[in-house]
Design a protein around this motif. Structure first.
Motif, PDB file in Angstrom:
ATOM      1  N   ILE A  74       1.001  -0.914   0.406  1.00 19.60           N
ATOM      2  CA  ILE A  74       0.289  -0.030   0.029  1.00 19.60           C
ATOM      3  C   ILE A  74       0.611   1.512  -0.419  1.00 19.60           C
ATOM      4  CG2 ILE A  74      -1.600  -1.465   0.958  1.00 19.60           C
ATOM      5  CD1 ILE A  74      -1.238   0.355   3.673  1.00 19.60           C
ATOM      6  N   SER A  75       1.851   0.928   0.914  1.00 18.62           N
ATOM      7  CA  SER A  75       3.118   2.603   0.489  1.00 18.62           C
ATOM      8  C   SER A  75       4.634   1.654   0.819  1.00 18.62           C
ATOM      9  CB  SER A  75       2.765   3.658   1.485  1.00 18.62           C
ATOM     10  OG  SER A  75       2.491   2.809   2.713  1.00 18.62           O
ATOM     11  N   SER A  76       5.461   2.502   0.447  1.00 22.42           N
ATOM     12  CA  SER A  76       6.721   1.982   0.908  1.00 22.42           C
ATOM     13  C   SER A  76       6.682   2.254   2.431  1.00 22.42           C
ATOM     14  CB  SER A  76       7.753   2.621   0.642  1.00 22.42           C
ATOM     15  OG  SER A  76       7.597   4.391   0.981  1.00 22.42           O
ATOM     16  N   PRO A  77       7.274   1.255   3.385  1.00 23.42           N
ATOM     17  CA  PRO A  77       7.597   1.805   4.249  1.00 23.42           C
ATOM     18  C   PRO A  77       8.277   2.945   5.043  1.00 23.42           C
ATOM     19  CG  PRO A  77       8.529  -0.678   3.540  1.00 23.42           C
ATOM     20  CD  PRO A  77       8.602   0.390   2.532  1.00 23.42           C
ATOM     21  N   SER A  78       9.343   3.139   4.497  1.00 20.23           N
ATOM     22  CA  SER A  78       9.315   5.173   4.664  1.00 20.23           C
ATOM     23  C   SER A  78       8.349   5.777   4.777  1.00 20.23           C
ATOM     24  CB  SER A  78      10.581   5.395   4.402  1.00 20.23           C
ATOM     25  OG  SER A  78      10.253   5.076   2.688  1.00 20.23           O
ATOM     26  N   ALA A  79       7.494   5.809   4.033  1.00 19.31           N
ATOM     27  CA  ALA A  79       6.472   6.746   3.308  1.00 19.31           C
ATOM     28  C   ALA A  79       5.307   6.323   4.490  1.00 19.31           C
ATOM     29  CB  ALA A  79       5.907   6.271   2.342  1.00 19.31           C
ATOM     30  N   ALA A  80       4.955   5.042   4.859  1.00 15.41           N
ATOM     31  CA  ALA A  80       4.410   4.895   5.720  1.00 15.41           C
ATOM     32  C   ALA A  80       4.457   5.417   7.698  1.00 15.41           C
ATOM     33  CB  ALA A  80       3.600   3.173   6.108  1.00 15.41           C
ATOM     34  N   ILE A  81       5.900   4.748   7.731  1.00 19.78           N
ATOM     35  CA  ILE A  81       6.312   5.974   9.041  1.00 19.78           C
ATOM     36  C   ILE A  81       6.233   7.423   9.298  1.00 19.78           C
ATOM     37  CG2 ILE A  81       8.299   6.046  10.437  1.00 19.78           C
ATOM     38  CD1 ILE A  81       6.963   3.307  10.939  1.00 19.78           C
ATOM     39  N   ASP A  82       6.751   7.644   7.652  1.00 17.58           N
ATOM     40  CA  ASP A  82       6.580   9.263   7.533  1.00 17.58           C
ATOM     41  C   ASP A  82       5.108  10.352   8.380  1.00 17.58           C
ATOM     42  OD1 ASP A  82       8.559   9.738   6.812  1.00 17.58           O
ATOM     43  OD2 ASP A  82       8.816   9.856   4.931  1.00 17.58           O
ATOM     44  N   PHE A  83       4.167   9.060   6.912  1.00 12.90           N
ATOM     45  CA  PHE A  83       2.908   9.985   7.261  1.00 12.90           C
ATOM     46  C   PHE A  83       1.863   9.490   9.009  1.00 12.90           C
ATOM     47  CE2 PHE A  83      -1.989   8.041   7.042  1.00 12.90           C
ATOM     48  CZ  PHE A  83      -2.414   9.019   7.306  1.00 12.90           C
ATOM     49  N   LEU A  84       2.516   8.517   9.425  1.00 14.15           N
ATOM     50  CA  LEU A  84       2.269   8.073  11.028  1.00 14.15           C
ATOM     51  C   LEU A  84       2.860   8.711  11.894  1.00 14.15           C
ATOM     52  CD1 LEU A  84       2.156   3.915  11.490  1.00 14.15           C
ATOM     53  CD2 LEU A  84       0.498   5.347  11.082  1.00 14.15           C
ATOM     54  N   THR A  85       4.227   9.251  11.459  1.00 11.73           N
ATOM     55  CA  THR A  85       4.283  10.029  12.668  1.00 11.73           C
ATOM     56  C   THR A  85       3.683  11.858  12.782  1.00 11.73           C
ATOM     57  OG1 THR A  85       6.753   8.574  12.292  1.00 11.73           O
ATOM     58  CG2 THR A  85       6.935  11.438  12.764  1.00 11.73           C
ATOM     59  N   LEU A  86       3.710  11.856  10.329  1.00 11.94           N
ATOM     60  CA  LEU A  86       2.498  13.435  10.446  1.00 11.94           C
ATOM     61  C   LEU A  86       1.634  13.317  11.602  1.00 11.94           C
ATOM     62  CD1 LEU A  86       2.640  15.631   9.639  1.00 11.94           C
ATOM     63  CD2 LEU A  86       1.274  14.997   7.291  1.00 11.94           C
ATOM     64  N   CYS A  87       0.953  11.982  11.224  1.00 15.63           N
ATOM     65  CA  CYS A  87      -0.494  11.948  12.608  1.00 15.63           C
ATOM     66  C   CYS A  87      -0.454  11.981  14.035  1.00 15.63           C
ATOM     67  CB  CYS A  87      -1.222  10.003  11.936  1.00 15.63           C
ATOM     68  SG  CYS A  87      -1.359  10.056  10.374  1.00 15.63           S
ATOM     69  N   HIS A  88       1.054  12.224  14.609  1.00 15.99           N
ATOM     70  CA  HIS A  88       0.969  12.390  16.025  1.00 15.99           C
ATOM     71  C   HIS A  88       0.648  13.374  15.876  1.00 15.99           C
ATOM     72  CE1 HIS A  88       3.294  12.022  19.605  1.00 15.99           C
ATOM     73  NE2 HIS A  88       3.914  13.209  19.192  1.00 15.99           N
ATOM     74  N   ARG A  89       0.403  14.714  15.341  1.00 20.17           N
ATOM     75  CA  ARG A  89       0.206  15.683  15.698  1.00 20.17           C
ATOM     76  C   ARG A  89      -1.146  15.527  15.836  1.00 20.17           C
ATOM     77  NH1 ARG A  89       2.350  19.085  10.380  1.00 20.17           N
ATOM     78  NH2 ARG A  89       4.864  18.204  10.738  1.00 20.17           N
ATOM     79  N   LEU A  90      -2.037  15.615  15.858  1.00 16.06           N
ATOM     80  CA  LEU A  90      -3.782  14.946  16.014  1.00 16.06           C
ATOM     81  C   LEU A  90      -3.005  14.273  17.297  1.00 16.06           C
ATOM     82  CD1 LEU A  90      -4.962  12.233  12.658  1.00 16.06           C
ATOM     83  CD2 LEU A  90      -5.443  15.286  13.135  1.00 16.06           C
ATOM     84  N   LYS A  91      -2.185  13.566  18.279  1.00 19.54           N
ATOM     85  CA  LYS A  91      -2.333  13.405  19.397  1.00 19.54           C
ATOM     86  C   LYS A  91      -1.734  14.528  20.230  1.00 19.54           C
ATOM     87  CE  LYS A  91      -1.177   9.378  20.372  1.00 19.54           C
ATOM     88  NZ  LYS A  91       0.772   7.864  20.648  1.00 19.54           N
ATOM     89  N   SER A  92      -0.914  14.831  19.901  1.00 18.14           N
ATOM     90  CA  SER A  92      -0.564  16.157  20.672  1.00 18.14           C
ATOM     91  C   SER A  92      -1.506  17.800  20.517  1.00 18.14           C
ATOM     92  CB  SER A  92       0.809  16.747  19.617  1.00 18.14           C
ATOM     93  OG  SER A  92       0.938  17.008  18.590  1.00 18.14           O
ATOM     94  N   THR A  93      -2.368  17.585  19.705  1.00 20.90           N
ATOM     95  CA  THR A  93      -3.090  19.014  19.543  1.00 20.90           C
ATOM     96  C   THR A  93      -4.483  19.015  19.676  1.00 20.90           C
ATOM     97  OG1 THR A  93      -1.608  18.835  16.810  1.00 20.90           O
ATOM     98  CG2 THR A  93      -3.987  20.978  17.359  1.00 20.90           C
TER      99      THR A  93
END
Length: 253
Positions: A74-93
């Protein structure tokens, strides 16, 4: 003989008065199908392509993330991690509406979406409604706020401009994910909610309102504040289909 302590009262139990406050404009309630009386490895080995988003090194064996087995990538491993790391902002905002009302330690955007997803998960089955799709919509409906933040009416941003900003942010997030069928699914789910173009989106919009007023009740109990604004903001917004067909109840011991 040792005495047995009485059970502690649930501070979030909805009293008769609070139940009445869930009633919306002219005794019309936002109605959600809860509590029917009828019945009730290892991670991928990756270094992020975007160091500013952080990097994680683990073991590359999850099916679907690039080199695993069991399904198409569905995506490269690194792209998936980048996406999930970006989504971390949803937890901190934190949700801005609560901040503006002086709530200390308010819920995050992710907190809000998670309980909405739980609402969809435990809802009764309804004719013509795909409950699993409701869960997915709840999970992604505010996902663009990872970039644009929580834009509230008090910010004075026109609805059309807010939608444009969020669409642009969503497109950027899906690019970070690397495109592909999962990114397209996220876009489709988000658009469905944004355009209110299905029964599932319509129902999740009511979950959004219910989660907000339930959280307001909890904060009133915890912080001793009056948060009528959040109840009044939902007045008259409930969909005719939902108000005529669904029932919404809370129960407590």
């Amino acid at each position: 003989m040792a005495s047995i302590a009485a059970p502690k009262a649930n501070p979030c139990f909805l009293s008769h008065n609070n139940l009445q406050r869930l009633k919306i404009s002219h005794n019309r309630a936002i109605k959600v199908p809860f509590f029917s009386e009828q019945q009730s490895r290892r991670l991928v080995s990756v270094c992020s392509n975007k160091p500013e988003l952080g990097s994680i090194k683990t073991d590359q064996t999850i099916p679907g993330f690039g080199s695993g087995t069991g399904g198409p990538p569905i995506s490269s491993p690194s792209a998936a991690i980048d996406f999930l790391t970006l989504c971390h902002r949803l937890k901190s905002t934190k949700r801005k509406g609560w901040i503006n009302h002086g709530i200390k330690g308010p819920e995050s955007i992710a907190d809000h979406m998670y309980r909405m997803a739980l609402m969809a998960l435990i809802a009764d089955d309804l004719l013509g409604v795909n409950r699993e799709r409701c869960v997915k919509i709840a999970i992604v409906h505010d996902i663009a706020e990872a970039i644009v933040g929580d834009i509230t009416p008090s910010d004075g941003v026109p609805k059309q401009e807010k939608s444009r900003m969020e669409q642009e942010a969503l497109d950027e997030m899906c690019e970070v994910l690397g495109g592909g069928m999962r990114a397209e699914e996220i876009k489709e789910l988000w658009q469905e909610y944004e355009n209110n173009s299905s029964l599932e989106a319509n129902l999740v919009k009511d979950f959004d309102k219910v989660e907000m007023i339930l959280q307001a009740l909890e904060y009133e109990t915890e912080h001793g504040k009056i948060l009528d604004e959040f109840f009044l903001s939902t007045a008259g917004n409930s969909d005719e289909y939902l108000t005529s067909r669904l029932s919404y109840q809370f129960s407590g011991q």
